[in-house]
Design a protein around this motif. Structure first.
Motif, PDB file in Angstrom:
ATOM      1  N   GLU A 170       0.641  -1.369   0.248  1.00  0.00           N
ATOM      2  CA  GLU A 170      -0.112   0.147   0.445  1.00  0.00           C
ATOM      3  C   GLU A 170       0.539   1.223   0.132  1.00  0.00           C
ATOM      4  O   GLU A 170       0.112   2.397  -0.627  1.00  0.00           O
ATOM      5  N   THR A 171       1.638   1.612   0.718  1.00  0.00           N
ATOM      6  CA  THR A 171       2.973   2.616   0.669  1.00  0.00           C
ATOM      7  C   THR A 171       3.255   3.059  -0.275  1.00  0.00           C
ATOM      8  O   THR A 171       3.747   3.801  -1.044  1.00  0.00           O
ATOM      9  N   SER A 172       3.895   1.181  -1.403  1.00  0.00           N
ATOM     10  CA  SER A 172       4.719   1.718  -2.418  1.00  0.00           C
ATOM     11  C   SER A 172       3.609   2.213  -3.392  1.00  0.00           C
ATOM     12  O   SER A 172       3.750   3.090  -4.496  1.00  0.00           O
ATOM     13  N   VAL A 173       2.020   1.836  -3.969  1.00  0.00           N
ATOM     14  CA  VAL A 173       1.204   2.269  -4.731  1.00  0.00           C
ATOM     15  C   VAL A 173       0.865   3.747  -4.018  1.00  0.00           C
ATOM     16  O   VAL A 173       1.081   4.621  -5.377  1.00  0.00           O
ATOM     17  N   SER A 174       0.731   3.941  -3.219  1.00  0.00           N
ATOM     18  CA  SER A 174       0.592   5.503  -2.568  1.00  0.00           C
ATOM     19  C   SER A 174       1.640   6.571  -3.235  1.00  0.00           C
ATOM     20  O   SER A 174       1.186   7.395  -3.939  1.00  0.00           O
ATOM     21  N   ARG A 175       3.054   6.123  -3.163  1.00  0.00           N
ATOM     22  CA  ARG A 175       3.637   7.160  -3.673  1.00  0.00           C
ATOM     23  C   ARG A 175       3.772   6.851  -5.675  1.00  0.00           C
ATOM     24  O   ARG A 175       3.731   7.743  -6.011  1.00  0.00           O
ATOM     25  N   LEU A 176       4.107   5.931  -5.871  1.00  0.00           N
ATOM     26  CA  LEU A 176       3.166   6.376  -7.123  1.00  0.00           C
ATOM     27  C   LEU A 176       1.952   6.494  -7.662  1.00  0.00           C
ATOM     28  O   LEU A 176       2.269   7.424  -8.201  1.00  0.00           O
ATOM     29  N   MET A 177       0.851   6.581  -7.327  1.00  0.00           N
ATOM     30  CA  MET A 177      -0.057   7.224  -7.304  1.00  0.00           C
ATOM     31  C   MET A 177      -0.105   9.037  -6.938  1.00  0.00           C
ATOM     32  O   MET A 177      -0.330  10.134  -7.685  1.00  0.00           O
ATOM     33  N   TYR A 178       0.519   9.740  -6.279  1.00  0.00           N
ATOM     34  CA  TYR A 178       0.964  10.884  -5.824  1.00  0.00           C
ATOM     35  C   TYR A 178       1.968  11.301  -6.658  1.00  0.00           C
ATOM     36  O   TYR A 178       1.537  12.113  -7.158  1.00  0.00           O
ATOM     37  N   SER A 179       2.927  10.834  -7.174  1.00  0.00           N
ATOM     38  CA  SER A 179       3.435  11.164  -8.525  1.00  0.00           C
ATOM     39  C   SER A 179       3.168  11.296  -9.913  1.00  0.00           C
ATOM     40  O   SER A 179       3.108  12.180 -10.101  1.00  0.00           O
ATOM     41  N   ALA A 180       1.694  10.516  -9.974  1.00  0.00           N
ATOM     42  CA  ALA A 180       1.223  10.393 -11.247  1.00  0.00           C
ATOM     43  C   ALA A 180       0.315  11.169 -10.784  1.00  0.00           C
ATOM     44  O   ALA A 180       0.199  11.890 -12.007  1.00  0.00           O
ATOM     45  N   ALA A 181       0.174  11.438 -10.194  1.00  0.00           N
ATOM     46  CA  ALA A 181      -1.410  13.164  -9.855  1.00  0.00           C
ATOM     47  C   ALA A 181      -0.889  14.396 -10.053  1.00  0.00           C
ATOM     48  O   ALA A 181      -0.676  15.370 -10.959  1.00  0.00           O
ATOM     49  N   ARG A 182       0.709  14.144  -9.468  1.00  0.00           N
ATOM     50  CA  ARG A 182       1.817  16.111 -10.019  1.00  0.00           C
ATOM     51  C   ARG A 182       2.537  15.677 -10.966  1.00  0.00           C
ATOM     52  O   ARG A 182       1.507  16.602 -11.444  1.00  0.00           O
ATOM     53  N   HIS A 183       2.017  14.712 -11.941  1.00  0.00           N
ATOM     54  CA  HIS A 183       2.605  14.664 -13.551  1.00  0.00           C
ATOM     55  C   HIS A 183       1.181  15.120 -14.059  1.00  0.00           C
ATOM     56  O   HIS A 183       1.517  15.880 -15.234  1.00  0.00           O
ATOM     57  N   SER A 184       0.102  14.773 -14.101  1.00  0.00           N
ATOM     58  CA  SER A 184      -0.867  14.514 -14.420  1.00  0.00           C
ATOM     59  C   SER A 184      -1.343  16.168 -14.607  1.00  0.00           C
ATOM     60  O   SER A 184      -2.112  16.553 -15.449  1.00  0.00           O
ATOM     61  N   SER A 185      -1.512  17.071 -13.138  1.00  0.00           N
ATOM     62  CA  SER A 185      -1.777  18.009 -13.161  1.00  0.00           C
ATOM     63  C   SER A 185      -0.979  19.069 -13.521  1.00  0.00           C
ATOM     64  O   SER A 185      -0.762  20.292 -12.847  1.00  0.00           O
ATOM     65  N   ARG A 186       0.561  18.677 -14.337  1.00  0.00           N
ATOM     66  CA  ARG A 186       1.436  20.242 -14.475  1.00  0.00           C
ATOM     67  C   ARG A 186       0.473  20.579 -15.854  1.00  0.00           C
ATOM     68  O   ARG A 186       0.024  19.982 -16.460  1.00  0.00           O
ATOM     69  N   ARG A 187       1.330  21.867 -15.524  1.00  0.00           N
ATOM     70  CA  ARG A 187       0.563  22.939 -16.559  1.00  0.00           C
ATOM     71  C   ARG A 187       2.093  23.737 -17.158  1.00  0.00           C
ATOM     72  O   ARG A 187       2.929  24.743 -16.868  1.00  0.00           O
ATOM     73  N   GLY A 188       1.595  24.103 -18.208  1.00  0.00           N
ATOM     74  CA  GLY A 188       2.858  25.158 -19.432  1.00  0.00           C
ATOM     75  C   GLY A 188       1.926  26.625 -18.717  1.00  0.00           C
ATOM     76  O   GLY A 188       1.112  26.645 -17.806  1.00  0.00           O
ATOM     77  N   PRO A 189       2.987  27.078 -19.282  1.00  0.00           N
ATOM     78  CA  PRO A 189       3.031  28.836 -18.709  1.00  0.00           C
ATOM     79  C   PRO A 189       1.498  29.168 -18.798  1.00  0.00           C
ATOM     80  O   PRO A 189       1.149  30.284 -18.527  1.00  0.00           O
ATOM     81  N   GLU A 190       0.796  28.571 -19.985  1.00  0.00           N
ATOM     82  CA  GLU A 190      -0.551  29.875 -20.619  1.00  0.00           C
ATOM     83  C   GLU A 190      -1.344  29.487 -19.994  1.00  0.00           C
ATOM     84  O   GLU A 190      -2.534  29.375 -20.227  1.00  0.00           O
ATOM     85  N   GLY A 191      -1.118  27.801 -18.537  1.00  0.00           N
ATOM     86  CA  GLY A 191      -2.419  27.366 -18.212  1.00  0.00           C
ATOM     87  C   GLY A 191      -2.458  25.940 -18.476  1.00  0.00           C
ATOM     88  O   GLY A 191      -3.532  25.380 -18.073  1.00  0.00           O
ATOM     89  N   GLN A 192      -2.068  25.396 -19.972  1.00  0.00           N
ATOM     90  CA  GLN A 192      -2.742  24.554 -20.411  1.00  0.00           C
ATOM     91  C   GLN A 192      -2.187  23.645 -19.881  1.00  0.00           C
ATOM     92  O   GLN A 192      -0.903  23.565 -19.350  1.00  0.00           O
ATOM     93  N   ARG A 193      -2.372  22.268 -19.669  1.00  0.00           N
ATOM     94  CA  ARG A 193      -2.446  21.407 -19.614  1.00  0.00           C
ATOM     95  C   ARG A 193      -1.560  20.160 -20.636  1.00  0.00           C
ATOM     96  O   ARG A 193      -1.622  20.835 -21.275  1.00  0.00           O
ATOM     97  N   LEU A 194      -0.272  20.221 -20.067  1.00  0.00           N
ATOM     98  CA  LEU A 194       0.998  19.813 -20.444  1.00  0.00           C
ATOM     99  C   LEU A 194       0.102  18.035 -21.261  1.00  0.00           C
ATOM    100  O   LEU A 194      -0.440  18.110 -20.746  1.00  0.00           O
ATOM    101  N   ALA A 195       1.264  17.835 -22.404  1.00  0.00           N
ATOM    102  CA  ALA A 195       0.994  17.039 -22.299  1.00  0.00           C
ATOM    103  C   ALA A 195       0.912  16.139 -21.716  1.00  0.00           C
ATOM    104  O   ALA A 195       1.736  15.458 -20.465  1.00  0.00           O
ATOM    105  N   ASP A 196       0.693  14.787 -22.045  1.00  0.00           N
ATOM    106  CA  ASP A 196       0.607  13.231 -21.249  1.00  0.00           C
ATOM    107  C   ASP A 196       2.265  13.112 -20.419  1.00  0.00           C
ATOM    108  O   ASP A 196       2.332  12.334 -21.477  1.00  0.00           O
TER     109      ASP A 196
END
Length: 347
Positions: A170-196
């Motif tokens: 559970e600890t290992s998966v929680s870490r992966l999900m946290y990291s994946a969520a951070r990457h999926s929510s990244r946005r560019g300088p104009e506020g657009q969501r970056l490519a997956d």
């Protein structure tokens, strides 16, 4: 003032000894170093092996900040790829800590952390000035961290196979999900969501077919040898960055990264074929059945394991020695849940 500083350092070290998993231990070390040395930054670099080859990622970072209540701020699971400087590379090759300088001339303390004699982490501390006493203090703190990390690793590993155990899942998966969520929510300088960034993770449950017959026919010592060999094939087949667990008995779990269900299926199919073609002592053939599902942040771990288990049961009930995708079964209205209460001899 000195007594107060010493007391704070001792309390920070005590906090290191209280941690029960690797990530909490790393965070505790970051705080201890920042508070003990008045460091400008402290960084954790982690070695990984992925499809494109080997690389180093920056996992954790602490930055000196006058606006923060405790004088520094933490950045977690950034997973940014970094290039090792020549002194860092030398530290990896020799396994010895050293004092160096950053690109801007700032003093650096570089400390290696090893697992089985191989350096897989670097702790890089930027300080205001070179100081031998501070370097020795950092070295002692990192050695303490290494000792406790070895103890934590021992509690996270299955004693028979050396794979990660159920407790650490559970600890290992929680870490992966946290990291994946951070990457999926990244946005560019104009506020657009970056490519997956392609960070999709899959959980597979693997079960050795007819393992009870192996134990009944040859005994539990021979059964243990089969478990060891199945685990060894896992370590040879999957990437070093994939997470391999012995979930219990003859059941294993793999957490792997793949861009699509087809890619995940192909990786698991390769493993199934390698087990099927492996020559096990005294046995003509050993096979495994596999069920897998995509990990999603909104789905509980227990639910994800349950879905993969249902796909596994489907594989067992339809001939064994195959890989089944839970999502595909749902699309086909295969109703895998009905199998959980069936009378079929699945094991």
């Amino acid at each position: 003032m000195r007594d107060s500083r010493t007391s704070e350092l001792v309390e920070s070290i005590v906090q290191i000894s209280r941690q029960k998993n690797g990530d909490d231990l790393r965070l505790s070390l970051l705080k201890t170093v920042m508070e003990a040395l008045d460091a400008n930054t402290t960084r954790f670099l982690r070695h990984v092996r992925a499809r494109g080859g080997q690389s180093w990622l920056e996992d954790f970072q602490a930055l000196r900040s006058a606006s923060s209540l405790n004088g520094y701020e933490l950045k977690l699971f950034s997973s940014a790829t970094v290039s090792l400087s020549e002194p860092m590379q030398h530290c990896v090759e020799t396994g010895l800590p050293l004092q160096s300088a950053g690109a801007d001339g700032s003093p650096l303390f570089i400390h290696p952390v090893a697992d089985g004699g191989i350096v897989h982490e670097l702790i890089v501390v930027e300080v205001s000035r070179h100081n031998d006493n501070d370097f020795r203090l950092t070295k002692a703190i990192v050695q303490l961290y290494q000792n406790y990390l070895d103890l934590v690793r021992a509690t996270e590993r299955d004693t028979l196979t050396g794979l990660l155990n159920r407790r650490s899942l559970e600890t290992s998966v929680s870490r992966l999900m946290y990291s994946a969520a951070r990457h999926s929510s990244r946005r560019g300088p104009e506020g657009q969501r970056l490519a997956d960034a392609g960070e999709r993770y899959w959980l597979a449950v693997i079960d050795i077919d007819h393992f009870k017959r192996v134990n009944d026919s040859f005994g539990h010592l021979f059964g243990d040898e089969v478990l060891l060999l199945v685990a060894r094939v896992m370590q040879q087949c999957f990437r070093a960055d994939d997470l391999l667990f012995r979930y219990g008995g003859e059941e294993f779990i793999v957490i792997l990264q793949a861009h699509s269900a087809a890619e995940a299926h192909a990786a698991l199919e390769r493993y199934r074929q390698q087990v099927s073609s492996y020559r096990f002592p005294q046995l003509e053939r050993v096979t495994v059945s596999i069920g897998f599902v995509e990990l999603k942040s909104e789905v509980l771990m227990s639910e994800a394991v349950g879905h993969a288990d249902q796909a596994l049961y489907h594989a067992k009930a339809h001939g064994r020695d195959q890989v089944c995708d839970y999502a595909q079964l749902v699309q086909q209205h295969a109703a895998p849940t009905a199998l959980l209460n069936s009378a079929v001899d699945l094991f």
